[in-house]
Design an enzyme around this catalytic site. Structure first.
Site, PDB file in Angstrom:
ATOM      1  N   PHE A  32       2.381   9.423   3.490  1.00 40.16           N
ATOM      2  CA  PHE A  32       3.586   9.395   4.313  1.00 40.16           C
ATOM      3  C   PHE A  32       4.559   8.301   3.904  1.00 40.16           C
ATOM      4  CE2 PHE A  32       0.134  11.051   6.957  1.00 40.16           C
ATOM      5  CZ  PHE A  32       0.617  12.321   7.182  1.00 40.16           C
ATOM      6  N   GLY A  75       0.834  -1.195   0.000  1.00 38.88           N
ATOM      7  CA  GLY A  75       0.000   0.000   0.000  1.00 38.88           C
ATOM      8  C   GLY A  75       0.865   1.239   0.000  1.00 38.88           C
ATOM      9  N   SER A  76       0.230   2.380  -0.264  1.00 38.69           N
ATOM     10  CA  SER A  76       0.955   3.642  -0.273  1.00 38.69           C
ATOM     11  C   SER A  76       0.023   4.742   0.187  1.00 38.69           C
ATOM     12  CB  SER A  76       1.501   3.949  -1.672  1.00 38.69           C
ATOM     13  OG  SER A  76       0.443   4.022  -2.609  1.00 38.69           O
ATOM     14  N   VAL A  78       4.506   0.979   1.597  1.00 37.86           N
ATOM     15  CA  VAL A  78       4.739  -0.185   2.448  1.00 37.86           C
ATOM     16  C   VAL A  78       4.943  -1.410   1.554  1.00 37.86           C
ATOM     17  CG1 VAL A  78       3.873  -1.597   4.341  1.00 37.86           C
ATOM     18  CG2 VAL A  78       3.288   0.832   4.232  1.00 37.86           C
ATOM     19  N   ASP A 136      -2.573   8.947  13.958  1.00 34.99           N
ATOM     20  CA  ASP A 136      -2.971   8.545  12.600  1.00 34.99           C
ATOM     21  C   ASP A 136      -3.834   7.287  12.638  1.00 34.99           C
ATOM     22  OD1 ASP A 136      -3.115   8.913   9.888  1.00 34.99           O
ATOM     23  OD2 ASP A 136      -1.253   7.861   9.441  1.00 34.99           O
ATOM     24  N   LYS A 190       8.037   0.103   5.760  1.00 32.72           N
ATOM     25  CA  LYS A 190       7.472   1.383   5.330  1.00 32.72           C
ATOM     26  C   LYS A 190       8.606   2.360   5.072  1.00 32.72           C
ATOM     27  CE  LYS A 190       4.027   4.902   6.323  1.00 32.72           C
ATOM     28  NZ  LYS A 190       2.899   5.317   7.164  1.00 32.72           N
TER      29      LYS A 190
END
Length: 674
Positions: free
Chosen positions: A366, A362-363, A369, A480, A384
């Site tokens: 920030f 995923g992205s 990953v 977060d 990450k």
């Protein structure tokens, strides 16, 4: 009248005395050499006839076949059901191999029903058979093989043998190449000796015996045959058959030759060859290039080796330098105390196979990953990559990351360590096989979670957040909390992860944050106004997460008709005002779920998302409400708009604490800073 009858009878007798086959026949023939073009000889494949009269079956072409046929059919039976007549043949052969000790497969003399072997294969099949017809009785082929390769699949005895084959490459009988002399002593011969050898093949129709005899060229025929076998060929031969030679090559350069040939059917022995007219073995030597390698290569090598050494050394140095740059890391003195928590970039690079997109989990705003497997421990990890363009506060940030790595709770994703390289920071976590929670909630997911699973995830995340706020040695503000940062392990237990934005402070104090960081839709209005992150701002984000899980919707959605933003909090609050809050539930849940639990989660989500941080419950209270250890205040939409006392004091809100769902989310900000 009598004369006419006698004439007709005599003519009829003559017709009966003629052969039934109208095709031309040759009962015997002799070729002391094969001058171009040879009479009644058909060549196929890579076979040729040389200028000095040699039948050259193969050249130096790899994986190829060559055939030579006597073009006229030979009648071996007087009738189709009759026995095979006696026949005899003699020929002179020779084999040249580019490597004196190794050859590229052998050659064969054969008798076949057709003047073409279209399906025959090269290499070990000798141009006789193929992988599909080898061993079939319908082949009707008798062959004498002169094989120079040992093929265990055909039960070959060695790599220098003669065999009698019937319809198959597995010999009926075979022998080492050689001959018996006058004193009955066996003498070895080598097929790839680059010398001519004479062969005799005889078949006796009285005894049905096949004899194969060999001798060096110029020697008389030995009295004792090399290979003998008794076999009635009546079922093998058709009435008319064709004679010929076949050869095949492999990957070793080789050439196969026939120098002379004679044949006779219905006779005792084949006509003898006139040896003085038989061509000599061709002069096959090294090419000019081969001579260069032999004569000049040693000197050339003496000059070339030092040059190659220097060039190789230069490339090696460049490779080492580039490799070091590729895996270069930043390391400062203050990081010494965190050494055991720091991981090598080289290990992470190989673990993720170079951070390839196929391993991208995923992205976001920030970082990206990646999934990986540590080379030594084989442990699955998630890496990450976070941009670190500013060095301000880096030491404090790393210190906090290392401190967070010491936390241990079943509902937190373990932070295994970090790595710092150039302008980026890499955070390494345990890999969660079932991915993030968001992919099970939105956009018609392939796999949906039932209410029991969702409620278990909610309890897990709440437990993890309570641990961060109250149970650990310091207060950890996550900053977060969102569905994509809730990861599911193999049993679909919820684990809170991604501590890249987390801040620490002592119990009883607030962290000194001045920048707003987080994700759109999860930021509390007090955080946006003041820039201060507190445990209450985490509770706000957790409230939005509760509504996401129960409703299966994103915090902010765009209406297709009006192209305006629709806030999930506003939508749920609207259902509550209308008195049907359960209508906000995710349709994917169906009708089988605990309505009391769902209603509690929806109302608790609204309560946690209150615009006033003083009204929001603590994570301790949230856990009590979810577990049933405490009763959720008897709330109504009017309590969020009217006057009352604060939560915890008669379960009412003050007049100044109005519920402003729009302002609570509409000004959420994403920031890369701290």
């Amino acid at each position: 009248m009598f004369f006419k009858l006698f004439t007709i009878f005599f003519f009829f007798i003559i017709l009966l005395s003629k052969p039934l086959n109208s095709s031309s026949q040759s009962l015997n023939f002799t070729y002391n050499s094969f001058h171009r073009p040879p009479t009644n000889i058909s060549i196929q494949g890579i076979a040729t006839v040389t200028s000095n009269g040699i039948l050259k079956l193969t050249d130096k072409t790899v994986i190829s076949t060559g055939h030579a046929f006597y073009t006229e059919p030979i009648r071996f039976k007087d009738s189709p059901n009759d026995t095979v007549s006696s026949f005899s043949t003699t020929f002179v052969i020779g084999i040249y191999s580019g490597i004196p000790t190794i050859s590229g497969h052998g050659m064969a003399f054969f008798i076949a029903p057709n003047p073409v072997l279209s399906s025959a294969m090269a290499s070990q099949y000798l141009g006789l058979f193929s992988s599909t017809n080898n061993g079939n009785d319908t082949n009707h082929i008798l062959a004498v093989e002169f094989d120079t390769i040992m093929n265990p699949e055909f039960d070959d005895t060695n790599d220098n043998h003669v065999g009698i084959n019937i319809n198959s490459l597995t010999s009926v009988k075979s022998s080492l190449v050689g001959y018996w002399d006058e004193i009955n002593q066996f003498n070895n011969l080598t097929l790839i000796s680059r010398k001519r050898m004479q062969v005799w093949v005889d078949y006796d129709d009285r005894t049905n015996q096949i004899d194969v005899t060999m001798a060096p060229f110029g020697e008389v025929k030995p009295r004792k045959a090399l290979v003998s076998v008794v076999r009635d060929l009546s079922s093998v031969f058709l009435q008319d058959m064709y004679l010929g030679f076949s050869a095949a090559t492999g990957y070793v350069l080789s050439e196969h030759f026939v120098f002379g040939w004679s044949f006779m059917v219905k006779g005792k022995t084949a006509p003898p060859l006139t040896l003085s007219k038989v061509p000599k073995f061709p002069r096959v030597g090294p090419t000019s290039l081969q001579r260069f390698y032999k004569n000049r290569m040693p000197l050339f090598s003496l000059l070339l080796i030092p040059v190659l050494f220097v060039v190789s050394l230069i490339f090696l140095v460049r490779f080492i330098v580039r490799r070091r740059r590729k895996f270069a890391e930043e390391f400062e003195d203050w990081e010494t105390e965190f050494g055991k928590n720091r991981l090598r970039f080289k290990d992470l690079y190989y673990a993720t196979k170079g951070f390839k997109d196929k391993d991208l989990l995923g992205s976001g705003g920030f970082g990206r990953v990646y999934r990986g497997v540590m080379p030594t421990t084989k442990k699955e990890i998630a890496v990450k990559r976070v941009s670190n363009e500013s060095r301000q506060g880096l030491k404090e940030f790393v210190a906090e990351i290392v401190s967070i790595g010491r936390m241990s709770h079943r509902n937190l994703v373990p932070l295994l360590g970090y790595c710092r390289r150039r302008d980026e920071l890499l955070l390494v976590y345990d890999y969660m096989p079932n991915g993030s929670l968001d992919k099970y909630l939105y956009d018609c997911p392939e796999v949906t979670l039932d209410w029991k699973q969702r409620f278990n995830v909610i309890i897990g995340v709440a437990s993890g957040l309570f641990y961060l706020h109250e149970e650990w040695e310091q207060v950890v503000i996550h900053r977060d909390i969102k569905a994509s940062n809730v990861l599911l392990d193999a049993e679909y237990n919820g684990r809170l992860g991604d501590f890249g934005l987390a801040r620490l402070c002592d119990h009883g104090s607030d962290p000194q944050t001045t920048r707003v960081v987080g994700t759109w839709g999860y930021l509390a209005p007090d955080h946006v106004r003041t820039g201060r992150a507190t445990t209450a701002t985490d509770v706000f984000a957790f409230g939005v997460l509760l509504l996401e899980v129960a409703c299966g919707r994103r915090p902010i959605e765009i209406e297709i008709e009006s192209d305006e933003s629709v806030l999930l909090v506003d939508s749920v609050f609207g259902f509550w005002i209308e008195g049907n809050i359960l209508d906000a539930t995710d349709p994917n849940l169906g009708s089988v779920y605990d309505q009391r639990e769902v209603e509690t989660v929806l109302k608790l989500g609204l309560l946690c998302s209150h615009s006033d941080p003083q009204v929001r419950p603590t994570m301790r209270q949230v856990l009590q409400y979810l577990r049933g250890d405490a009763t959720l205040p008897d709330l109504s939409p009017l309590d969020f708009r009217g006057s009352g006392k604060m939560l915890g004091m008669n379960h009412r809100f003050s007049e100044s604490c109005t519920f402003s769902s729009g302002s609570s989310i509409a000004y959420s900000i994403v920031s890369g800073g701290r």
